[in-house]
Scaffold this active site. Structure first.
Site, PDB file in Angstrom:
ATOM      1  N   CYS A   2       0.846  -1.183   0.000  1.00  0.00           N
ATOM      2  CA  CYS A   2       0.000   0.000   0.000  1.00  0.00           C
ATOM      3  C   CYS A   2       0.885   1.237   0.000  1.00  0.00           C
ATOM      4  CB  CYS A   2      -0.909   0.020   1.219  1.00  0.00           C
ATOM      5  SG  CYS A   2      -1.890  -1.485   1.431  1.00  0.00           S
ATOM      6  N   ARG A  27       1.302   1.626  -6.192  1.00  0.00           N
ATOM      7  CA  ARG A  27       1.448   0.640  -5.122  1.00  0.00           C
ATOM      8  C   ARG A  27       0.105   0.040  -4.710  1.00  0.00           C
ATOM      9  NH1 ARG A  27       6.349   1.055  -2.197  1.00  0.00           N
ATOM     10  NH2 ARG A  27       5.319   0.131  -0.399  1.00  0.00           N
ATOM     11  N   TRP A  74      -3.915  -1.422  -1.274  1.00  0.00           N
ATOM     12  CA  TRP A  74      -3.959  -2.687  -2.032  1.00  0.00           C
ATOM     13  C   TRP A  74      -4.482  -3.712  -1.040  1.00  0.00           C
ATOM     14  CZ3 TRP A  74      -3.546  -4.046  -6.992  1.00  0.00           C
ATOM     15  CH2 TRP A  74      -3.351  -5.386  -7.297  1.00  0.00           C
ATOM     16  N   ASN A 100       0.840  -0.178   6.209  1.00  0.00           N
ATOM     17  CA  ASN A 100       1.252  -1.021   5.086  1.00  0.00           C
ATOM     18  C   ASN A 100       1.858  -2.280   5.682  1.00  0.00           C
ATOM     19  OD1 ASN A 100       2.146  -2.122   2.697  1.00  0.00           O
ATOM     20  ND2 ASN A 100       3.817  -0.688   2.398  1.00  0.00           N
ATOM     21  N   GLY A 101       1.349  -3.447   5.294  1.00  0.00           N
ATOM     22  CA  GLY A 101       1.878  -4.697   5.832  1.00  0.00           C
ATOM     23  C   GLY A 101       0.777  -5.599   6.347  1.00  0.00           C
ATOM     24  N   GLU A 482       8.099 -21.947 -17.588  1.00  0.00           N
ATOM     25  CA  GLU A 482       7.958 -20.554 -17.168  1.00  0.00           C
ATOM     26  C   GLU A 482       9.158 -19.724 -17.626  1.00  0.00           C
ATOM     27  OE1 GLU A 482       6.804 -16.938 -15.452  1.00  0.00           O
ATOM     28  OE2 GLU A 482       5.726 -18.664 -16.273  1.00  0.00           O
ATOM     29  N   LYS A 486       8.966 -16.439 -20.148  1.00  0.00           N
ATOM     30  CA  LYS A 486       9.510 -15.127 -19.808  1.00  0.00           C
ATOM     31  C   LYS A 486      10.439 -14.628 -20.905  1.00  0.00           C
ATOM     32  CE  LYS A 486       7.429 -14.034 -16.395  1.00  0.00           C
ATOM     33  NZ  LYS A 486       6.409 -14.720 -17.147  1.00  0.00           N
ATOM     34  N   GLU A 489       8.414 -13.610 -24.096  1.00  0.00           N
ATOM     35  CA  GLU A 489       7.512 -12.470 -24.068  1.00  0.00           C
ATOM     36  C   GLU A 489       8.223 -11.132 -23.950  1.00  0.00           C
ATOM     37  OE1 GLU A 489       4.654 -12.639 -20.855  1.00  0.00           O
ATOM     38  OE2 GLU A 489       6.116 -13.409 -19.448  1.00  0.00           O
ATOM     39  N   HIS A 505      12.938 -38.242 -28.539  1.00  0.00           N
ATOM     40  CA  HIS A 505      11.715 -38.552 -29.294  1.00  0.00           C
ATOM     41  C   HIS A 505      11.429 -37.489 -30.352  1.00  0.00           C
ATOM     42  CE1 HIS A 505      10.735 -41.954 -26.739  1.00  0.00           C
ATOM     43  NE2 HIS A 505      11.043 -41.199 -25.690  1.00  0.00           N
ATOM     44  N   LYS A 604      -1.407  -6.542 -19.622  1.00  0.00           N
ATOM     45  CA  LYS A 604      -1.219  -7.101 -18.277  1.00  0.00           C
ATOM     46  C   LYS A 604      -2.336  -8.065 -17.910  1.00  0.00           C
ATOM     47  CE  LYS A 604       0.778  -7.669 -14.362  1.00  0.00           C
ATOM     48  NZ  LYS A 604       1.989  -8.518 -14.339  1.00  0.00           N
TER      49      LYS A 604
END
Length: 609
Positions: A2, A27, A74, A100-101, A482, A486, A489, A505, A604
């Site tokens: 936040c 944030r 957030w 925040n936390g 993954e 990355k 993209e 194979h 996004k």
């Protein structure tokens, strides 16, 4: 994650606070609010949604005063709403807090305060702080805050005001960032430098376990125990765009470095104080319903799907329940077998992925219990699912997902242990061993990040190629997928990931002299076979970078170069081995001159099918 801002001086605080919150909106943007000491006392205005909604309220009834605190949220505890917005107060409305936390023991504190007569109005952990400070107040806000933080466990950055002492502003940092800005006849607090950069470039950066008392004329730094600290002032020479990225060149790089905190926050209060149990108190699914689960479906897209592949392994290994993983865009169209005994787990960073939402609704239509793993509390997926495990990674700005993915892995580890505890498929000692290793991951990620420069030259060499391959077995194959995504993209290098045992194979036909291959070898039981596969590609001219575990020398003898990750349990290795792959992708994209944060043709959040 936040945004916090605070001001004490001679100017109208409302304008300064709002400006600071706008600089911090990256944030968090679920809700926003201000608390200002006015002629009427401590007044609060807050609103769900973007800061513009708060501004509209303030245009009608402004807050006129020269001392105040502000917050952009957030959501973690409690859905986005006016009542869950910060600042929070006690019942007397004399004490106000922005936070925040995560307060890990907020339930215990809330029960104790409720027994004393305190009445709570929100779903948040933060409200506990304002009540606790009010309960401990004996005429000195600084001492009351010091007493309060001794009773709190977790991560927190705080800004605290009380109507009883309108000329004092208290700031606290414990495992959540906070800075103090120094002006002339005025001082500031902020969770990040952009919040105050327009007003001062002279700051103190608080360390964990430190706090500050701000007045108009000065700032006193001290430990949480009250011991005064002397510190050299830091002069900020960044521009505002760089400051928003905390000094990093790109949001993606910042978010890669955010991961230790994201790991800690996602574990948060979900691990018992003795470190022997997982406590997913947010889940409504009963132990009886868990015992009746006949199968699990994990449904997701892109990076979240790769997290689901790790989740499949974790749940099957720990809970011994059969698991299927599905790409969300395909799930409904294969007529999946869904019954009331099916647990469907949908995974989405944004919580708005159209295909994942459609899969969720189809699963519920068929009577399944749906559990969501998402990073956004008030999202459509979070609202519609029967249960939710929130990944507390904070907003992810770069299109290429990093900390959201690894936080999803942490969520799957916690869920796997929760199911195993309920079903008795793992002993208490086995669970405790995994929790111990899980809690070591953030520091181990920090070890990897400290070696980031070692990967830069490797990535720059990779960037000269148009084709590249990743190989691995078991969980290493899931991570290879993954890593390959990355790289594709953001660097636009054609990259493919293969289960290493499948090379013979057909895939070996693609290996030619000098082609880069990244081989993951973190799974102890599969290492011998992985080494054999590496030798197959080496014999055909590949240049191999190995991702190896500290102390495992056999793989290192078989490759051209090696990046070593700290030793952990095999099942947890994806949370470490993916970090160097993220860095390689970042540096390769940089070497090719690409826009790292905004790769071509991508968005996004994918909100259409």
């Amino acid at each position: 994650m936040c945004g916090i801002v605070g001001y004490i001086g001679k100017r109208n605080s409302q304008e300064i606070l709002l400006d600071g919150l706008k600089k911090l909106e990256y944030r968090g943007y679920d809700s926003a609010g201000l608390a200002v000491y006015t002629a009427k006392g401590l007044e609060i205005k807050k609103a769900k949604g973007r800061i513009a909604n708060l501004e509209s309220k303030l245009e009608e009834t402004p807050l006129n005063g020269s001392v105040g605190i502000g917050h952009t949220r957030w959501a973690t505890h409690g859905k986005p709403s006016d009542v869950n917005s910060h600042p929070h107060t006690d019942n007397s409305l004399k004490f106000s807090v922005v936070h925040n936390g995560i307060i890990e023991n907020y339930i215990t504190l809330k029960e104790e305060l409720t027994a004393k007569g305190h009445q709570f109005v929100s779903e948040t952990d933060t409200e506990v702080i304002s009540h606790l400070i009010a309960d401990l107040y004996e005429g000195d806000i600084l001492k009351a805050v010091q007493k309060a933080v001794k009773q709190m466990t977790g991560a927190f950055a705080l800004g605290v005001l009380t109507e009883y002492e309108p000329d004092r502003l208290v700031a606290v940092r414990q495992a959540s960032p906070l800075i103090i800005g120094i002006g002339e006849g005025e001082n500031f607090i902020g969770s990040d430098i952009p919040a105050i950069l327009e007003y001062t470039r002279n700051v103190f950066i608080l360390n964990d376990g430190e706090m500050a008392l701000l007045t108009r004329d000065g700032v006193e730094l001290m430990t949480l125990e009250g011991n005064f600290i002397s510190r050299e002032m830091f002069h900020v020479d960044w521009d505002i765009v760089t400051a928003e990225k905390a000094g990093f060149d790109h949001f993606m790089l910042k978010e890669i470095y955010d991961q230790p905190k994201a790991y800690r926050d996602t574990m948060g209060s979900r691990i018992s104080p003795d470190g022997r149990h997982v406590t997913l108190n947010e889940l409504s699914i009963t132990a009886e319903a868990i015992r009746n689960i006949s199968r699990v479906h994990i449904v997701a897209c892109g990076t979240a799907y790769h997290a689901g592949m790790v989740g499949k392994y974790v749940i099957e290994k720990m809970a011994r329940i059969p698991v299927e993983t599905d790409v969300a865009s395909e799930y409904r169209y294969r007529s999946p077998i869904i019954t009331k005994d099916t647990l469907v787990i949908v995974v989405s960073q944004s919580g708005e992925t159209a295909d994942t939402l459609a899969a969720l609704r189809e699963a519920q239509r068929c009577g399944a219990h749906v559990l969501a793993i998402t990073n956004v509390v008030g999202s459509s997926v979070a609202r519609e699912a029967n249960d939710i495990i929130t990944t507390w990674a904070g907003p992810e700005i770069a299109v290429a997902s990093t900390k959201a993915y690894t936080s999803q892995l942490i969520a799957f580890y916690l869920l796997g242990m929760h199911l195993a505890q309920t079903l008795g498929t793992q002993t208490e000692a086995e669970i405790a061993e995994m929790i111990t290793a899980l809690k070591e991951l953030p520091a181990q990620v920090e070890e990897i990040l400290a070696q980031a420069e070692d990967l830069k030259a490797v990535a720059e060499e990779m960037a000269k190629h148009d084709n590249l391959f990743f190989i691995g077995r078991g969980l290493d194959y899931a991570v290879a997928l993954e890593g390959s995504l990355k790289l594709k993209e953001i660097s636009y290098i054609h990259s493919e990931a293969y289960a290493a045992g499948e090379l013979k194979h057909g895939t070996l036909a693609l290996i030619e002299d000098g082609i880069p291959v990244i081989a993951l070898g973190t799974q102890h039981e599969l290492l011998e076979k992985t080494v054999s596969n590496i030798k197959e590609v080496k014999a055909r001219g590949a240049n191999v970078l190995g991702i190896a575990v500290e102390g495992e020398n056999e793989l290192q003898k078989s490759v051209d170069s090696t990046f070593v990750i700290p030793k952990t349990l095999d099942v947890l290795s994806p949370a470490l081995s993916v970090i160097p792959l993220q860095l390689l992708s970042y540096y390769a994209s940089l070497a090719r001159g690409n826009d790292v944060d905004k790769p071509r043709n991508l968005a996004k959040s994918v909100t259409v099918e």
